[in-house]
Design a protein around this motif. Structure first.
Motif, PDB file in Angstrom:
ATOM      1  N   LEU A 276       0.813  -1.223   0.000  1.00 15.50           N
ATOM      2  CA  LEU A 276       0.000   0.000   0.000  1.00 15.50           C
ATOM      3  C   LEU A 276       0.849   1.278   0.000  1.00 15.50           C
ATOM      4  CD1 LEU A 276      -3.052  -0.838   2.302  1.00 15.50           C
ATOM      5  CD2 LEU A 276      -3.137   0.060  -0.037  1.00 15.50           C
ATOM      6  N   PRO A 277       1.908   1.372   0.829  1.00 14.93           N
ATOM      7  CA  PRO A 277       2.724   2.591   0.809  1.00 14.93           C
ATOM      8  C   PRO A 277       3.398   2.856  -0.537  1.00 14.93           C
ATOM      9  CG  PRO A 277       3.104   1.363   2.828  1.00 14.93           C
ATOM     10  CD  PRO A 277       2.308   0.468   1.921  1.00 14.93           C
ATOM     11  N   ALA A 278       3.480   1.812  -1.372  1.00 13.25           N
ATOM     12  CA  ALA A 278       4.067   1.980  -2.710  1.00 13.25           C
ATOM     13  C   ALA A 278       3.001   2.306  -3.748  1.00 13.25           C
ATOM     14  CB  ALA A 278       4.820   0.713  -3.109  1.00 13.25           C
ATOM     15  N   GLY A 279       1.750   2.510  -3.293  1.00 18.22           N
ATOM     16  CA  GLY A 279       0.676   2.875  -4.202  1.00 18.22           C
ATOM     17  C   GLY A 279       0.007   1.710  -4.884  1.00 18.22           C
TER      18      GLY A 279
ATOM     19  N   LYS B  60      -2.764  -6.550  -9.187  1.00 19.92           N
ATOM     20  CA  LYS B  60      -1.347  -6.483  -8.816  1.00 19.92           C
ATOM     21  C   LYS B  60      -1.057  -7.303  -7.563  1.00 19.92           C
ATOM     22  CE  LYS B  60      -0.449  -2.022 -11.005  1.00 19.92           C
ATOM     23  NZ  LYS B  60      -0.100  -0.593 -10.816  1.00 19.92           N
ATOM     24  N   ILE B  61      -1.987  -7.330  -6.622  1.00 18.05           N
ATOM     25  CA  ILE B  61      -1.782  -8.129  -5.414  1.00 18.05           C
ATOM     26  C   ILE B  61      -1.768  -9.616  -5.767  1.00 18.05           C
ATOM     27  CG2 ILE B  61      -2.757  -8.785  -3.191  1.00 18.05           C
ATOM     28  CD1 ILE B  61      -1.528  -5.981  -3.235  1.00 18.05           C
TER      29      ILE B  61
ATOM     30  N   LEU C 206       0.060   7.168   2.234  1.00 17.26           N
ATOM     31  CA  LEU C 206       0.605   5.858   2.607  1.00 17.26           C
ATOM     32  C   LEU C 206      -0.397   4.718   2.449  1.00 17.26           C
ATOM     33  CD1 LEU C 206       2.705   6.847   5.751  1.00 17.26           C
ATOM     34  CD2 LEU C 206       3.576   6.064   3.541  1.00 17.26           C
ATOM     35  N   ILE C 207      -1.692   5.034   2.418  1.00 13.80           N
ATOM     36  CA  ILE C 207      -2.675   3.964   2.212  1.00 13.80           C
ATOM     37  C   ILE C 207      -3.308   4.059   0.823  1.00 13.80           C
ATOM     38  CG2 ILE C 207      -3.139   3.765   4.684  1.00 13.80           C
ATOM     39  CD1 ILE C 207      -5.868   5.139   4.104  1.00 13.80           C
ATOM     40  N   ASN C 208      -2.676   4.861  -0.040  1.00 14.96           N
ATOM     41  CA  ASN C 208      -3.077   4.989  -1.442  1.00 14.96           C
ATOM     42  C   ASN C 208      -4.464   5.604  -1.614  1.00 14.96           C
ATOM     43  OD1 ASN C 208      -2.481   4.788  -4.177  1.00 14.96           O
ATOM     44  ND2 ASN C 208      -3.406   2.752  -4.384  1.00 14.96           N
TER      45      ASN C 208
END
Length: 325
Positions: free
Chosen positions: A237-240, A246-247, A297-299
Protein backbone atom coordinates in the motif's frame (compact mmCIF):
# COMPACT_ATOMS: atom_id res chain seq x y z
CA UNK A 1 2.29 -18.59 6.03
CA UNK A 2 5.45 -17.35 4.32
CA UNK A 3 8.56 -19.41 3.64
CA UNK A 4 12.13 -18.20 3.23
CA UNK A 5 14.31 -19.46 0.40
CA UNK A 6 17.78 -18.07 -0.24
CA UNK A 7 18.06 -16.65 -3.73
CA UNK A 8 21.45 -15.00 -3.36
CA UNK A 9 24.39 -14.93 -5.76
CA UNK A 10 25.69 -18.24 -4.44
CA UNK A 11 22.32 -19.89 -5.16
CA UNK A 12 22.35 -18.59 -8.72
CA UNK A 13 25.83 -20.03 -9.30
CA UNK A 14 24.75 -23.39 -7.91
CA UNK A 15 21.90 -23.56 -10.40
CA UNK A 16 24.15 -22.38 -13.24
CA UNK A 17 26.45 -25.34 -12.56
CA UNK A 18 23.64 -27.70 -13.53
CA UNK A 19 22.63 -25.61 -16.54
CA UNK A 20 19.55 -23.98 -14.99
CA UNK A 21 18.95 -20.24 -15.03
CA UNK A 22 17.55 -19.42 -11.58
CA UNK A 23 15.72 -16.31 -12.74
CA UNK A 24 13.99 -18.22 -15.54
CA UNK A 25 13.11 -20.97 -13.07
CA UNK A 26 11.48 -18.43 -10.77
CA UNK A 27 9.60 -16.84 -13.65
CA UNK A 28 8.32 -20.27 -14.68
CA UNK A 29 7.04 -20.66 -11.12
CA UNK A 30 5.38 -17.19 -11.44
CA UNK A 31 7.52 -15.74 -8.66
CA UNK A 32 8.29 -12.00 -8.95
CA UNK A 33 11.73 -11.31 -10.47
CA UNK A 34 12.77 -9.31 -7.40
CA UNK A 35 13.04 -12.65 -5.62
CA UNK A 36 16.40 -13.29 -7.30
CA UNK A 37 17.77 -10.06 -5.86
CA UNK A 38 16.69 -10.64 -2.27
CA UNK A 39 18.36 -13.25 -0.08
CA UNK A 40 15.35 -13.30 2.25
CA UNK A 41 12.47 -13.19 -0.23
CA UNK A 42 9.40 -14.83 1.30
CA UNK A 43 7.17 -17.20 -0.65
CA UNK A 44 3.55 -18.09 -0.07
CA UNK A 45 2.72 -21.81 0.12
CA UNK A 46 1.44 -21.72 -3.48
CA UNK A 47 4.61 -20.02 -4.70
CA UNK A 48 6.76 -22.51 -2.81
CA UNK A 49 4.94 -25.43 -4.45
CA UNK A 50 5.22 -23.76 -7.85
CA UNK A 51 8.97 -23.37 -7.39
CA UNK A 52 9.36 -27.02 -6.32
CA UNK A 53 7.32 -28.17 -9.34
CA UNK A 54 9.51 -26.08 -11.64
CA UNK A 55 12.63 -27.58 -10.04
CA UNK A 56 11.15 -31.05 -10.51
CA UNK A 57 11.02 -30.43 -14.26
CA UNK A 58 14.61 -29.22 -14.50
CA UNK A 59 16.76 -30.83 -11.81
CA UNK A 60 19.64 -33.09 -12.74
CA UNK A 61 19.59 -36.51 -11.01
CA UNK A 62 23.02 -36.09 -9.44
CA UNK A 63 22.06 -32.63 -8.20
CA UNK A 64 18.98 -33.96 -6.39
CA UNK A 65 21.18 -36.38 -4.45
CA UNK A 66 23.87 -33.76 -3.76
CA UNK A 67 21.53 -31.12 -2.32
CA UNK A 68 19.83 -33.72 -0.11
CA UNK A 69 22.88 -34.73 1.89
CA UNK A 70 23.21 -33.56 5.45
CA UNK A 71 25.98 -31.00 5.04
CA UNK A 72 23.77 -29.15 2.56
CA UNK A 73 20.32 -29.45 4.17
CA UNK A 74 21.52 -28.75 7.72
CA UNK A 75 23.12 -25.51 6.54
CA UNK A 76 19.78 -24.10 5.37
CA UNK A 77 17.15 -25.86 7.49
CA UNK A 78 17.19 -25.28 11.26
CA UNK A 79 14.89 -28.25 11.91
CA UNK A 80 17.52 -30.59 10.46
CA UNK A 81 20.24 -29.00 12.54
CA UNK A 82 18.01 -29.38 15.61
CA UNK A 83 17.65 -33.05 14.71
CA UNK A 84 21.40 -33.52 14.58
CA UNK A 85 21.64 -32.10 18.12
CA UNK A 86 19.34 -34.86 19.45
CA UNK A 87 20.43 -37.82 21.57
CA UNK A 88 19.46 -40.43 18.94
CA UNK A 89 17.54 -41.04 15.73
CA UNK A 90 14.18 -41.45 17.49
CA UNK A 91 14.43 -37.99 19.03
CA UNK A 92 15.91 -36.57 15.84
CA UNK A 93 12.92 -37.64 13.74
CA UNK A 94 10.51 -36.39 16.39
CA UNK A 95 12.07 -32.91 16.27
CA UNK A 96 12.24 -32.72 12.48
CA UNK A 97 8.59 -33.84 12.15
CA UNK A 98 7.47 -31.23 14.67
CA UNK A 99 9.19 -28.28 13.02
CA UNK A 100 9.04 -29.30 9.34
CA UNK A 101 5.99 -27.15 8.60
CA UNK A 102 7.93 -24.03 9.60
CA UNK A 103 10.35 -24.51 6.72
CA UNK A 104 8.05 -25.75 3.96
CA UNK A 105 4.32 -26.47 3.41
CA UNK A 106 5.06 -30.16 4.00
CA UNK A 107 3.83 -32.60 6.64
CA UNK A 108 6.08 -35.38 7.90
CA UNK A 109 3.91 -38.16 9.35
CA UNK A 110 5.56 -40.60 11.75
CA UNK A 111 4.10 -43.95 12.82
CA UNK A 112 5.85 -45.98 15.51
CA UNK A 113 5.52 -49.76 15.47
CA UNK A 114 6.93 -52.45 17.77
CA UNK A 115 10.26 -52.63 15.98
CA UNK A 116 10.22 -49.91 13.34
CA UNK A 117 9.46 -46.27 12.66
CA UNK A 118 7.66 -45.37 9.43
CA UNK A 119 7.78 -41.91 7.86
CA UNK A 120 5.62 -40.54 5.06
CA UNK A 121 5.45 -37.09 3.46
CA UNK A 122 2.74 -34.94 1.87
CA UNK A 123 2.00 -31.29 1.24
CA UNK A 124 0.07 -29.57 4.02
CA UNK A 125 -3.15 -29.89 1.99
CA UNK A 126 -2.69 -33.66 1.69
CA UNK A 127 -1.56 -33.67 -1.94
CA UNK A 128 1.42 -35.73 -3.08
CA UNK A 129 4.94 -34.32 -3.27
CA UNK A 130 6.55 -34.29 -6.72
CA UNK A 131 9.28 -36.84 -7.36
CA UNK A 132 12.23 -34.53 -6.75
CA UNK A 133 10.88 -33.36 -3.40
CA UNK A 134 10.20 -36.90 -2.23
CA UNK A 135 13.63 -38.18 -3.29
CA UNK A 136 15.12 -35.21 -1.46
CA UNK A 137 13.10 -36.02 1.69
CA UNK A 138 14.13 -39.69 1.73
CA UNK A 139 17.81 -39.03 1.11
CA UNK A 140 18.05 -36.15 3.57
CA UNK A 141 16.51 -38.04 6.51
CA UNK A 142 18.80 -41.04 5.88
CA UNK A 143 21.79 -38.72 5.53
CA UNK A 144 21.04 -37.10 8.89
CA UNK A 145 20.64 -40.47 10.66
CA UNK A 146 23.97 -41.62 9.21
CA UNK A 147 25.69 -38.37 10.18
CA UNK A 148 24.28 -38.46 13.70
CA UNK A 149 25.23 -42.05 14.40
CA UNK A 150 28.50 -41.95 12.49
CA UNK A 151 27.43 -45.17 10.71
CA UNK A 152 27.61 -44.55 6.97
CA UNK A 153 26.51 -48.10 6.23
CA UNK A 154 23.17 -47.68 8.05
CA UNK A 155 20.23 -48.52 5.75
CA UNK A 156 16.47 -48.01 5.89
CA UNK A 157 14.53 -51.27 6.08
CA UNK A 158 11.96 -50.11 3.52
CA UNK A 159 11.45 -47.35 0.95
CA UNK A 160 8.22 -47.06 -1.01
CA UNK A 161 7.14 -44.49 -3.56
CA UNK A 162 4.77 -43.96 -6.46
CA UNK A 163 7.74 -42.77 -8.52
CA UNK A 164 10.70 -44.45 -10.19
CA UNK A 165 13.89 -43.33 -8.41
CA UNK A 166 17.08 -42.40 -10.29
CA UNK A 167 19.98 -44.87 -9.98
CA UNK A 168 22.00 -42.29 -8.06
CA UNK A 169 19.31 -42.11 -5.38
CA UNK A 170 18.97 -45.90 -5.17
CA UNK A 171 22.74 -46.22 -4.76
CA UNK A 172 22.67 -43.78 -1.84
CA UNK A 173 19.62 -45.35 -0.16
CA UNK A 174 21.22 -48.79 -0.44
CA UNK A 175 17.90 -50.50 -1.26
CA UNK A 176 15.50 -50.39 -4.19
CA UNK A 177 12.25 -48.53 -3.48
CA UNK A 178 9.03 -50.50 -3.78
CA UNK A 179 6.68 -49.04 -6.39
CA UNK A 180 3.43 -48.24 -4.61
CA UNK A 181 0.31 -46.30 -5.54
CA UNK A 182 -0.83 -46.26 -1.91
CA UNK A 183 1.62 -43.61 -0.84
CA UNK A 184 5.25 -43.11 0.13
CA UNK A 185 7.25 -44.45 3.05
CA UNK A 186 10.73 -44.72 4.46
CA UNK A 187 11.13 -46.99 7.48
CA UNK A 188 13.98 -47.56 9.93
CA UNK A 189 14.51 -50.19 12.59
CA UNK A 190 14.13 -48.79 16.09
CA UNK A 191 17.33 -50.56 17.02
CA UNK A 192 19.23 -48.38 14.52
CA UNK A 193 17.37 -45.24 15.60
CA UNK A 194 18.26 -45.80 19.25
CA UNK A 195 21.98 -45.65 18.50
CA UNK A 196 23.43 -42.61 20.31
CA UNK A 197 24.22 -39.58 18.18
CA UNK A 198 27.83 -38.46 18.17
CA UNK A 199 26.51 -35.02 17.11
CA UNK A 200 24.38 -34.53 20.25
CA UNK A 201 24.62 -30.95 21.43
CA UNK A 202 22.29 -29.95 24.28
CA UNK A 203 23.62 -26.40 24.50
CA UNK A 204 22.84 -25.74 20.84
CA UNK A 205 19.43 -27.38 21.21
CA UNK A 206 18.59 -25.12 24.15
CA UNK A 207 19.25 -22.17 21.88
CA UNK A 208 17.35 -23.55 18.89
CA UNK A 209 14.31 -24.87 20.77
CA UNK A 210 12.97 -21.52 21.95
CA UNK A 211 13.39 -19.96 18.51
CA UNK A 212 11.72 -22.87 16.69
CA UNK A 213 8.84 -23.03 19.17
CA UNK A 214 8.26 -19.30 18.77
CA UNK A 215 8.08 -19.68 15.00
CA UNK A 216 5.68 -22.58 15.42
CA UNK A 217 3.41 -20.49 17.67
CA UNK A 218 3.43 -17.70 15.10
CA UNK A 219 2.44 -20.21 12.43
CA UNK A 220 -0.46 -21.51 14.51
CA UNK A 221 -1.84 -18.01 15.12
CA UNK A 222 -3.04 -17.45 11.56
CA UNK A 223 -2.60 -19.74 8.59
CA UNK A 224 -5.43 -18.12 6.62
CA UNK A 225 -5.12 -16.85 3.08
CA UNK A 226 -6.71 -13.62 4.34
CA UNK A 227 -3.69 -13.10 6.58
CA UNK A 228 -1.37 -13.55 3.60
CA UNK A 229 -3.33 -10.96 1.62
CA UNK A 230 -3.27 -8.48 4.52
CA UNK A 231 0.48 -8.87 4.99
CA UNK A 232 1.03 -8.25 1.27
CA UNK A 233 -1.17 -5.17 1.39
CA UNK A 234 0.74 -3.83 4.39
CA UNK A 235 3.92 -4.04 2.34
CA UNK A 236 2.55 -2.68 -0.93
CA UNK A 237 0.00 0.00 0.00
CA UNK A 238 2.72 2.59 0.81
CA UNK A 239 4.07 1.98 -2.71
CA UNK A 240 0.68 2.88 -4.20
CA UNK A 241 -0.39 -0.70 -4.96
CA UNK A 242 -3.91 -1.58 -3.86
CA UNK A 243 -5.71 -3.29 -6.75
CA UNK A 244 -6.54 -6.98 -6.83
CA UNK A 245 -4.74 -7.62 -10.14
CA UNK A 246 -1.35 -6.48 -8.82
CA UNK A 247 -1.78 -8.13 -5.41
CA UNK A 248 -2.68 -11.46 -7.04
CA UNK A 249 0.42 -11.25 -9.27
CA UNK A 250 2.55 -10.53 -6.21
CA UNK A 251 1.12 -13.64 -4.53
CA UNK A 252 1.70 -15.77 -7.62
CA UNK A 253 -1.99 -16.57 -8.16
CA UNK A 254 -4.63 -15.43 -10.65
CA UNK A 255 -7.15 -12.77 -9.70
CA UNK A 256 -9.89 -15.40 -9.90
CA UNK A 257 -7.99 -17.68 -7.50
CA UNK A 258 -7.45 -14.75 -5.13
CA UNK A 259 -11.16 -14.00 -5.07
CA UNK A 260 -12.14 -17.66 -4.75
CA UNK A 261 -9.84 -18.36 -1.82
CA UNK A 262 -11.00 -15.27 0.04
CA UNK A 263 -14.63 -16.24 -0.60
CA UNK A 264 -13.89 -19.66 0.92
CA UNK A 265 -12.93 -17.78 4.10
CA UNK A 266 -16.18 -15.76 3.95
CA UNK A 267 -14.47 -12.52 3.04
CA UNK A 268 -13.50 -10.52 -0.05
CA UNK A 269 -10.58 -8.53 -1.37
CA UNK A 270 -12.29 -5.21 -0.67
CA UNK A 271 -13.00 -6.27 2.93
CA UNK A 272 -9.35 -7.19 3.45
CA UNK A 273 -8.19 -3.98 1.77
CA UNK A 274 -10.41 -1.81 3.97
CA UNK A 275 -9.46 -3.77 7.09
CA UNK A 276 -5.76 -3.32 6.34
CA UNK A 277 -6.18 0.36 5.62
CA UNK A 278 -8.07 0.85 8.88
CA UNK A 279 -5.33 -0.90 10.88
CA UNK A 280 -2.67 1.22 9.19
CA UNK A 281 -4.57 4.47 9.79
CA UNK A 282 -5.16 3.68 13.47
CA UNK A 283 -1.43 3.10 13.82
CA UNK A 284 -0.40 6.23 11.88
CA UNK A 285 -2.78 8.41 13.91
CA UNK A 286 -0.63 7.67 16.94
CA UNK A 287 2.31 9.26 15.15
CA UNK A 288 3.09 12.86 14.31
CA UNK A 289 1.73 12.67 10.75
CA UNK A 290 -0.65 14.85 8.76
CA UNK A 291 -3.82 13.37 7.26
CA UNK A 292 -2.45 13.99 3.76
CA UNK A 293 0.67 11.97 4.62
CA UNK A 294 -1.46 9.13 6.00
CA UNK A 295 -3.72 9.23 2.94
CA UNK A 296 -0.67 8.91 0.69
CA UNK A 297 0.60 5.86 2.61
CA UNK A 298 -2.67 3.96 2.21
CA UNK A 299 -3.08 4.99 -1.44
CA UNK A 300 -5.91 7.50 -1.03
CA UNK A 301 -6.00 10.70 -3.09
CA UNK A 302 -6.37 13.16 -0.22
CA UNK A 303 -7.29 13.76 3.44
CA UNK A 304 -11.00 14.20 2.63
CA UNK A 305 -11.22 10.73 1.08
CA UNK A 306 -9.42 9.31 4.09
CA UNK A 307 -11.77 11.05 6.55
CA UNK A 308 -14.88 9.77 4.77
CA UNK A 309 -13.54 6.23 4.68
CA UNK A 310 -12.53 6.30 8.35
CA UNK A 311 -16.08 7.28 9.37
CA UNK A 312 -17.47 4.37 7.34
CA UNK A 313 -15.01 1.92 8.97
CA UNK A 314 -15.38 3.07 12.55
CA UNK A 315 -18.59 5.09 12.80
CA UNK A 316 -16.66 8.09 14.14
CA UNK A 317 -14.62 10.97 12.82
CA UNK A 318 -10.83 11.08 12.93
CA UNK A 319 -11.06 14.07 15.28
CA UNK A 320 -13.26 12.11 17.71
CA UNK A 321 -10.98 9.08 17.48
CA UNK A 322 -7.90 11.17 18.26
CA UNK A 323 -9.58 12.76 21.24
CA UNK A 324 -10.23 9.31 22.74
CA UNK A 325 -6.67 8.08 22.23
Amino acid sequence: MYYNLKFDESSAKTFEQIGVNLELLLREAEIPPRAVQNSNFQLTADQYKGFINAMDRHMDKQFIVAISKVDTVASFNPEFFAGLCAENGMKCIERIAKFKIIIAPVRMNVVEGPDRLQISYAYDDGSSLPRMMLVHAHISILSIIRKGTGVESLLPIKVASEYDYPDEAIDYLGISPIKSKKGNEIAFSKEDLKRPFITENNRMWDYLESELNQRLRELEVDLSFSSTVRKTLLELLPAGISDADKISRELGVSKRTLQRRLKEENTSFNEQLNHTRELMVRNYLRMDMTLNEIAFLINYSDAKSLSRAFRVWTGMSITDYRSEM
